[in-house]
Each structure stands twice: as C-alpha cells, then as structure tokens.
Design an enzyme around this catalytic site. Sequence first.
Site, PDB file in Angstrom:
ATOM      1  N   HIS A  28       0.845  -1.207   0.000  1.00 21.97           N
ATOM      2  CA  HIS A  28       0.000   0.000   0.000  1.00 21.97           C
ATOM      3  C   HIS A  28       0.873   1.246   0.000  1.00 21.97           C
ATOM      4  O   HIS A  28       2.086   1.155   0.104  1.00 21.97           O
ATOM      5  CB  HIS A  28      -1.007  -0.013   1.152  1.00 21.97           C
ATOM      6  CG  HIS A  28      -0.428   0.128   2.532  1.00 21.97           C
ATOM      7  ND1 HIS A  28       0.386  -0.831   3.098  1.00 21.97           N
ATOM      8  CD2 HIS A  28      -0.533   1.118   3.464  1.00 21.97           C
ATOM      9  CE1 HIS A  28       0.726  -0.444   4.325  1.00 21.97           C
ATOM     10  NE2 HIS A  28       0.194   0.741   4.573  1.00 21.97           N
TER      11      HIS A  28
ATOM     12  N   HIS B 150       1.420   3.969   1.908  1.00 20.26           N
ATOM     13  CA  HIS B 150       1.963   4.750   3.021  1.00 20.26           C
ATOM     14  C   HIS B 150       3.491   4.861   2.945  1.00 20.26           C
ATOM     15  O   HIS B 150       4.180   3.927   2.541  1.00 20.26           O
ATOM     16  CB  HIS B 150       1.530   4.156   4.365  1.00 20.26           C
ATOM     17  CG  HIS B 150       0.088   4.435   4.683  1.00 20.26           C
ATOM     18  ND1 HIS B 150      -0.638   3.696   5.585  1.00 20.26           N
ATOM     19  CD2 HIS B 150      -0.757   5.383   4.194  1.00 20.26           C
ATOM     20  CE1 HIS B 150      -1.881   4.191   5.650  1.00 20.26           C
ATOM     21  NE2 HIS B 150      -1.969   5.201   4.814  1.00 20.26           N
TER      22      HIS B 150
ATOM     23  N   ASP C  77       5.874   4.776   5.040  1.00 20.47           N
ATOM     24  CA  ASP C  77       6.744   3.805   5.728  1.00 20.47           C
ATOM     25  C   ASP C  77       6.786   2.460   4.996  1.00 20.47           C
ATOM     26  O   ASP C  77       7.461   1.537   5.440  1.00 20.47           O
ATOM     27  CB  ASP C  77       6.313   3.624   7.199  1.00 20.47           C
ATOM     28  CG  ASP C  77       4.910   3.072   7.360  1.00 20.47           C
ATOM     29  OD1 ASP C  77       3.994   3.555   6.677  1.00 20.47           O
ATOM     30  OD2 ASP C  77       4.726   2.149   8.174  1.00 20.47           O
ATOM     31  N   HIS C  78       6.108   2.375   3.844  1.00 21.53           N
ATOM     32  CA  HIS C  78       6.140   1.152   3.023  1.00 21.53           C
ATOM     33  C   HIS C  78       6.753   1.386   1.643  1.00 21.53           C
ATOM     34  O   HIS C  78       7.189   0.432   0.999  1.00 21.53           O
ATOM     35  CB  HIS C  78       4.730   0.567   2.892  1.00 21.53           C
ATOM     36  CG  HIS C  78       4.163   0.154   4.218  1.00 21.53           C
ATOM     37  ND1 HIS C  78       4.024  -1.153   4.593  1.00 21.53           N
ATOM     38  CD2 HIS C  78       3.777   0.902   5.294  1.00 21.53           C
ATOM     39  CE1 HIS C  78       3.552  -1.202   5.835  1.00 21.53           C
ATOM     40  NE2 HIS C  78       3.394   0.031   6.285  1.00 21.53           N
TER      41      HIS C  78
ATOM     42  N   HIS D 284      -7.455  -0.716   5.600  1.00 22.08           N
ATOM     43  CA  HIS D 284      -6.426   0.201   6.120  1.00 22.08           C
ATOM     44  C   HIS D 284      -6.229   1.338   5.111  1.00 22.08           C
ATOM     45  O   HIS D 284      -6.267   2.515   5.461  1.00 22.08           O
ATOM     46  CB  HIS D 284      -5.137  -0.585   6.354  1.00 22.08           C
ATOM     47  CG  HIS D 284      -3.975   0.239   6.788  1.00 22.08           C
ATOM     48  ND1 HIS D 284      -3.899   0.824   8.030  1.00 22.08           N
ATOM     49  CD2 HIS D 284      -2.824   0.568   6.146  1.00 22.08           C
ATOM     50  CE1 HIS D 284      -2.746   1.480   8.127  1.00 22.08           C
ATOM     51  NE2 HIS D 284      -2.080   1.350   7.002  1.00 22.08           N
TER      52      HIS D 284
ATOM     53  N   ASP E  94      -0.187  -3.663   6.399  1.00 17.95           N
ATOM     54  CA  ASP E  94      -0.820  -3.150   7.616  1.00 17.95           C
ATOM     55  C   ASP E  94      -2.278  -3.603   7.730  1.00 17.95           C
ATOM     56  O   ASP E  94      -3.106  -2.902   8.310  1.00 17.95           O
ATOM     57  CB  ASP E  94      -0.763  -1.622   7.640  1.00 17.95           C
ATOM     58  CG  ASP E  94       0.654  -1.101   7.863  1.00 17.95           C
ATOM     59  OD1 ASP E  94       1.563  -1.900   8.135  1.00 17.95           O
ATOM     60  OD2 ASP E  94       0.838   0.136   7.752  1.00 17.95           O
TER      61      ASP E  94
ATOM     62  N   HIS F  38       4.566  -4.501  10.907  1.00 20.63           N
ATOM     63  CA  HIS F  38       4.958  -3.819  12.154  1.00 20.63           C
ATOM     64  C   HIS F  38       5.009  -4.818  13.306  1.00 20.63           C
ATOM     65  O   HIS F  38       4.166  -5.713  13.395  1.00 20.63           O
ATOM     66  CB  HIS F  38       3.967  -2.707  12.528  1.00 20.63           C
ATOM     67  CG  HIS F  38       3.949  -1.561  11.565  1.00 20.63           C
ATOM     68  ND1 HIS F  38       4.734  -0.439  11.739  1.00 20.63           N
ATOM     69  CD2 HIS F  38       3.250  -1.371  10.418  1.00 20.63           C
ATOM     70  CE1 HIS F  38       4.505   0.404  10.737  1.00 20.63           C
ATOM     71  NE2 HIS F  38       3.613  -0.139   9.918  1.00 20.63           N
TER      72      HIS F  38
HETATM   73 ZN   LIG Z   1       2.916   0.754   8.155  1.00 19.54          ZN
HETATM   74 ZN   LIG Z   2      -0.063   1.763   6.461  1.00 17.04          ZN
END
Ligand SMILES: [Zn+2]
Ligand SMILES: [Zn+2]
Length: 255
Positions: A52, A54, A56-57, A108, A130, A168
């Site tokens: 996805h 985001h 942090d990905h 998410h 996530d 995570h």
């Molecule tokens: Zn994440």
């Molecule tokens: Zn995420």
Amino acid sequence: MELIAVPAFADNLIWMLHDGREALVVDPGAASPVAAALEDRGLRLGAILVTHHHADHVGGLKELQPLLHGPIWGPAHEKMPVEVRRVEQGARFEVLGLRIEVLDVPGHTAGHIAYVARADGKAPWLFCGDTLFSGGCGRLFEGTPAQMVDSLAKLERLPGDTRVCCAHEYTLSNLRFARTVEPRNQALADYEVRCQALRAEGAWTLPSTIATERAVNPFLRTAEPDVAAAALAHGAASRDVTDVFATLREWKNRF
Ligand SMILES: [Zn+2]
Ligand SMILES: [Zn+2]
C-alpha cells in the site's frame, strides 16, 4: 528460501525472502537498512513487492531502484512514487521460484493488497502489510469496517501454517488489548507469555501463523461469544460480526 526481518523506523519490519543469491523485499519504507542487509549477505535485489501507499512502506523505492535487477509489483489502485507493475485480486506471477498470488484487502487503505508466496513443500508466506497484525489489525484510514471484515476473512481462510509476515512489530501492545477483550482465552494468555519472552530476548514475535491468529486475535474472533459480549458492553449495536468488529476497532483506537 530464508526469511529475514529487516527493522526500520520505530517498529516497521521490511521482509526479505532469499535463496542465498537473490532476494525479494516487501514494503521497503527505507532503503539503507535493506541495502545493508543485502550487502551483509552478498545478495542481489531481484524483486520488490508493495502492499500500500503509506510512506513507511514505499519510502525506500526510489533509492533502491539502482540496486534492483527485476520488477516492482504494487497495488493497481494506489498512487506509487515509482513505476510499478500494477496488480490486484487474482493476479499470479512467479519470481525467485516462488508462486505469488495477490489478494485485495481494502480497509487500512482503499487499495491495499496482500501477497501469498508459495514454494513446493513449504508453508506459504503471507505479506499482509498493515492489514493483519499479530493480535490485531490495521486502523481504518480509508476503508469501512465491512471492507476490513471481508479482507480479514480472506486472510483467515489461508492454510493454518501460513506464515504471517506483518509490517509492524505491534504484538505486545495488541495482546494487552486482546486480553482485555478475552480475559478467559487461555491460548491468548499463553501466547502473550511466549511473545513477552521473545521481546525480552530482543527477538521478533513475527512471523506469526494463521492458526495462531485464529486462536488469539480478537479481530478474527468476532463470532466468539466472549468477544461479542465484550463488544456489546462497549456499545456494539448487535452481535453482527461487522458491528462487533467496528466496536473493537474504535475501542482499540482509544485503548
Ligand atoms: Zn505501516
Ligand atoms: Zn499503512
């Protein structure tokens, strides 16, 4: 195939599957820990999977491109910072000798996807970003409770020995909530003790398995009488699994 968790930021795990020569990397939110893990082991970066949009990905994608000798696969319906091969539910492809299947798991984010990787004679690996965490699930930033219930049901139907590679390490905080929801669940109490011991040694609690998540994760246990009763006591409109799920998710957000 060997599975490695490469830590990044506070609690992200960037998963790497490799055969001793080439590596597949999932959701590289940062490039430098991935580059270091490849170099330490003398591995070539053969492919990247993205679940996805985001940061942090996807944050490491641009910087990893010069190291990459193969494609990047990513969600068909999300904005990506680089060119990716766009895939959605039903897509299948092979990479590093692995057969990969794509599942749509909105909730998410609106276009979140998950990957199931299979190799002969091995338990499958699930890269679920996530969507599913050990003992918990992702927050609903873009999707509805009903969508997330369907997405989690898809993951729950995978074989029990499927290794759940969440993005995570949130397990202990999820389990504190799970124990509040289901104080009489002995499998959950035992699992919390095991996970506390792992974290005390500095080890990851992940990957989990689908069988473990069915036994301990309240978000997969919305049909259990104790879980439904706890949700009803916290304002659920009914025992309907979507109402129970929505109440648990809201409760966890404030927990
Ligand atoms: Zn994440
Ligand atoms: Zn995420």
